[in-house]
Design an enzyme around this catalytic site. Structure first.
Site, PDB file in Angstrom:
ATOM      1  N   TYR A 262     -84.066 -25.569  35.163  1.00  0.00           N
ATOM      2  CA  TYR A 262     -82.943 -24.941  34.443  1.00  0.00           C
ATOM      3  C   TYR A 262     -81.617 -25.560  34.830  1.00  0.00           C
ATOM      4  O   TYR A 262     -80.684 -24.868  35.211  1.00  0.00           O
ATOM      5  CB  TYR A 262     -82.916 -23.437  34.753  1.00  0.00           C
ATOM      6  CG  TYR A 262     -84.024 -22.666  34.088  1.00  0.00           C
ATOM      7  CD1 TYR A 262     -84.093 -22.618  32.702  1.00  0.00           C
ATOM      8  CD2 TYR A 262     -84.978 -21.988  34.827  1.00  0.00           C
ATOM      9  CE1 TYR A 262     -85.107 -21.910  32.070  1.00  0.00           C
ATOM     10  CE2 TYR A 262     -85.993 -21.279  34.203  1.00  0.00           C
ATOM     11  CZ  TYR A 262     -86.045 -21.243  32.822  1.00  0.00           C
ATOM     12  OH  TYR A 262     -87.043 -20.546  32.208  1.00  0.00           O
TER      13      TYR A 262
ATOM     14  N   TYR B 171     -87.634 -10.426  30.883  1.00  0.00           N
ATOM     15  CA  TYR B 171     -88.046 -11.756  31.347  1.00  0.00           C
ATOM     16  C   TYR B 171     -89.362 -11.596  32.087  1.00  0.00           C
ATOM     17  O   TYR B 171     -89.467 -10.813  33.030  1.00  0.00           O
ATOM     18  CB  TYR B 171     -86.991 -12.371  32.276  1.00  0.00           C
ATOM     19  CG  TYR B 171     -87.467 -13.675  32.874  1.00  0.00           C
ATOM     20  CD1 TYR B 171     -87.426 -14.852  32.123  1.00  0.00           C
ATOM     21  CD2 TYR B 171     -88.000 -13.733  34.158  1.00  0.00           C
ATOM     22  CE1 TYR B 171     -87.897 -16.038  32.642  1.00  0.00           C
ATOM     23  CE2 TYR B 171     -88.480 -14.933  34.688  1.00  0.00           C
ATOM     24  CZ  TYR B 171     -88.419 -16.077  33.925  1.00  0.00           C
ATOM     25  OH  TYR B 171     -88.897 -17.258  34.440  1.00  0.00           O
TER      26      TYR B 171
ATOM     27  N   ASP C  97     -94.557  -4.975  34.754  1.00  0.00           N
ATOM     28  CA  ASP C  97     -94.246  -6.209  35.468  1.00  0.00           C
ATOM     29  C   ASP C  97     -93.302  -5.851  36.623  1.00  0.00           C
ATOM     30  O   ASP C  97     -92.100  -5.722  36.436  1.00  0.00           O
ATOM     31  CB  ASP C  97     -93.595  -7.210  34.509  1.00  0.00           C
ATOM     32  CG  ASP C  97     -93.197  -8.509  35.207  1.00  0.00           C
ATOM     33  OD1 ASP C  97     -93.239  -8.550  36.454  1.00  0.00           O
ATOM     34  OD2 ASP C  97     -92.836  -9.471  34.511  1.00  0.00           O
TER      35      ASP C  97
ATOM     36  N   LYS D 266     -93.075 -12.432  43.694  1.00  0.00           N
ATOM     37  CA  LYS D 266     -91.798 -12.553  44.403  1.00  0.00           C
ATOM     38  C   LYS D 266     -91.839 -12.127  45.880  1.00  0.00           C
ATOM     39  O   LYS D 266     -92.153 -12.939  46.721  1.00  0.00           O
ATOM     40  CB  LYS D 266     -90.703 -11.851  43.617  1.00  0.00           C
ATOM     41  CG  LYS D 266     -90.359 -12.636  42.340  1.00  0.00           C
ATOM     42  CD  LYS D 266     -88.906 -12.558  41.920  1.00  0.00           C
ATOM     43  CE  LYS D 266     -88.550 -13.677  40.964  1.00  0.00           C
ATOM     44  NZ  LYS D 266     -88.740 -13.352  39.547  1.00  0.00           N
TER      45      LYS D 266
HETATM   46  C1  LIG Z   1     -89.554 -13.977  38.455  1.00  0.00           C
HETATM   47  C2  LIG Z   1     -90.255 -13.127  37.478  1.00  0.00           C
HETATM   48  C3  LIG Z   1     -91.429 -13.561  36.828  1.00  0.00           C
HETATM   49  C4  LIG Z   1     -91.987 -14.951  37.007  1.00  0.00           C
HETATM   50  O1  LIG Z   1     -92.389 -15.208  38.304  1.00  0.00           O
HETATM   51  P1  LIG Z   1     -92.548 -16.744  38.792  1.00  0.00           P
HETATM   52  O2  LIG Z   1     -93.090 -16.621  40.178  1.00  0.00           O
HETATM   53  O3  LIG Z   1     -91.191 -17.347  38.735  1.00  0.00           O
HETATM   54  O4  LIG Z   1     -93.495 -17.399  37.858  1.00  0.00           O
HETATM   55  C5  LIG Z   1     -92.050 -12.678  35.985  1.00  0.00           C
HETATM   56  N1  LIG Z   1     -91.575 -11.437  35.783  1.00  0.00           N
HETATM   57  C6  LIG Z   1     -90.458 -10.980  36.389  1.00  0.00           C
HETATM   58  C7  LIG Z   1     -90.003  -9.594  36.134  1.00  0.00           C
HETATM   59  C8  LIG Z   1     -89.750 -11.818  37.243  1.00  0.00           C
HETATM   60  O5  LIG Z   1     -88.611 -11.376  37.807  1.00  0.00           O
END
Ligand SMILES: *Cc1c(COP(=O)(O)O)cnc(C)c1O
Length: 426
Positions: free
Chosen positions: A23, A151, A245, A274
């Site tokens: 990015y 996202y 998520d 994360k």
């Molecule tokens: C960061 C993130 C992702 C993607 O995770 P990566 O380890 O970067 O592939 C998916 N969903 C949410 C809510 C995120 O914050």
């Protein structure tokens, strides 16, 4: 200027000729800052400067950098067994971690599927949802409902359920699967529209996916626990699976261990990543209820879940995650989140009076200062100004936010909020 440039280490200058950054418009962006060490909440740069980390390395380092418990676990595991394939062979940390994650997850999630990044955990969740319906004999339910400003990652499926208008993914719209991206309903009328949409499309919908309580990368937007619980209920009533998520919200970020727990709900499928390893090694997981898992048990081989990353459940990463999860209890992390929330509320309050500030909001260990006018040039200037003050803060579009390590001291937090005020005041 010149003296600063001389301090750029050779490896950075040389490597910059071959590396490709994420990015990043490499023709105009400044060089990234060379880091030589990081400890606690501080990042140490090659030229000797230190930055207080306000965003925990993309929201991962919940216990700060180099927490001795996690480092020890990784070292011991490296001596024992750094990696072994997960098909046909088993190792202790992954199996123990699955028990531990089920223990701390919303009640009812009972199965853990490991992968190596958040995006993959989302792909896995979407495939699980789609195959769940196929295994039940329904081949039509293969689309997803998602929310604007969400996202969910950078891979194809994950992009398809992220905000369709967001700059990040718009180039790829022509070859992504079409999903239904709608506004999060926030009032009676919104919910009426939402139910109407669901009625019309539910025959084709495998699942709804959302970031519970906080849409993070899409602008740190909050919604209430009531809204979250109501959306979950509508999904259940309409035979639509609910995927939470929690890759960003999980592990205490919004107040409880997982955001869904605050709303008293159990998703059918939940993604985590994360902060799972305390920001040390890439690892993610997709959790599912018994109801989901049972749909994959059968005498037919093809009903098995069809996914399996090569480095799935890597022993170093799962050992790190076990250590990281244990620290939440041992060091009372959630109590610290409470303190951060109350401190952020007090410390960010003065930003409300600034001319360019539209809103200040706080949820758990997330503090947001929303600006009035988004502007790319201003964004770059802000980033630079924060670094010059000794703070690692990276606004996204019109949002200056803090998501610090949960172990941050009151003084360090105060420094970060003061810096935001000082920089925005100018
Ligand atoms: C960061 C993130 C992702 C993607 O995770 P990566 O380890 O970067 O592939 C998916 N969903 C949410 C809510 C995120 O914050």
């Amino acid at each position: 200027m010149n003296s600063k440039q001389e301090k750029i280490p050779d490896w950075l200058k040389k490597g910059y000729e071959n590396i490709w950054l994420p990015y990043n418009q490499m023709q105009i962006s400044p060089l990234p800052l060379p880091v030589v060490d990081a400890e606690g909440c501080k990042i140490k740069l090659a030229d000797g400067r230190e930055l207080v980390d306000g965003i925990a390395s993309w929201w991962t380092t919940c216990h700060g950098y180099k927490h001795p418990t996690i480092i020890k676990a990784i070292k011991e595991q490296a001596d024992k067994l750094p990696h072994i394939m997960f098909g046909g062979l088993a190792h202790e940390p992954a199996y123990q971690l699955s028990n531990k994650l089920v223990e701390i997850a919303p009640k009812g999630l009972s199965r853990v599927f490991f992968s190596d990044s958040g995006s993959t955990a989302v792909e896995v969740a979407m495939k699980m949802a789609a195959q769940y319906w196929i295994n039940k004999g329904d081949k039509k339910k293969n689309r997803f409902i998602c929310f604007k400003n969400s996202y969910h990652g950078d891979t194809m499926g994950a992009m398809s359920v992220s905000d369709p208008e967001q700059g990040m993914h718009k180039h790829f719209s022509s070859y992504m699967p079409m999903q239904y991206a709608v506004d999060i309903p926030i009032d009676e009328y919104g919910f009426a529209d939402f139910k109407e949409l669901i009625k019309g499309v539910k025959k084709n919908i495998a699942a709804l996916i959302m970031e519970p309580l906080v849409q993070c990368a899409g602008g740190m937007k909050f919604h209430s626990t009531d809204i979250l619980a109501e959306i979950k209920k509508i999904c259940r009533e309409n035979e639509i699976l609910f995927i939470a998520d929690e890759i960003a919200t999980g592990f205490g970020r919004t107040g409880m261990m997982f955001a869904c727990q605050e709303a008293g709900i159990t998703p059918d499928i939940m993604c985590i990543g994360k902060a799972l390893t305390g920001g040390t090694i890439g690892l993610a997981a997709t959790l599912a209820t018994d109801e989901i898992f049972k749909a994959f048990l059968s005498d037919k081989v093809e009903n098995a879940f069809m996914h399996g990353p090569t480095y799935m459940a890597n022993p170093l990463a799962t050992a790190a995650a076990l250590a990281s999860v244990s620290l939440f209890e041992k060091e009372h992390r959630l109590k610290e989140v409470e303190a951060i929330e109350s401190n952020l509320n007090t410390m960010l309050d003065k930003c409300r009076s600034l001319k360019q500030v539209k809103e200040v909001r706080v949820k758990g260990a997330i503090g947001v200062v929303q600006l009035k006018e988004p502007n790319y040039q201003k964004l770059l200037e802000l980033r630079k100004a924060f670094v010059n003050e000794g703070a690692w803060i990276r606004p996204i579009e019109d949002v200056v936010y803090l998501m610090p390590p949960l172990v941050i001291s009151k003084d360090e937090l105060n420094f970060l909020t003061d810096t935001i005020y000082k920089v925005l005041e100018k």
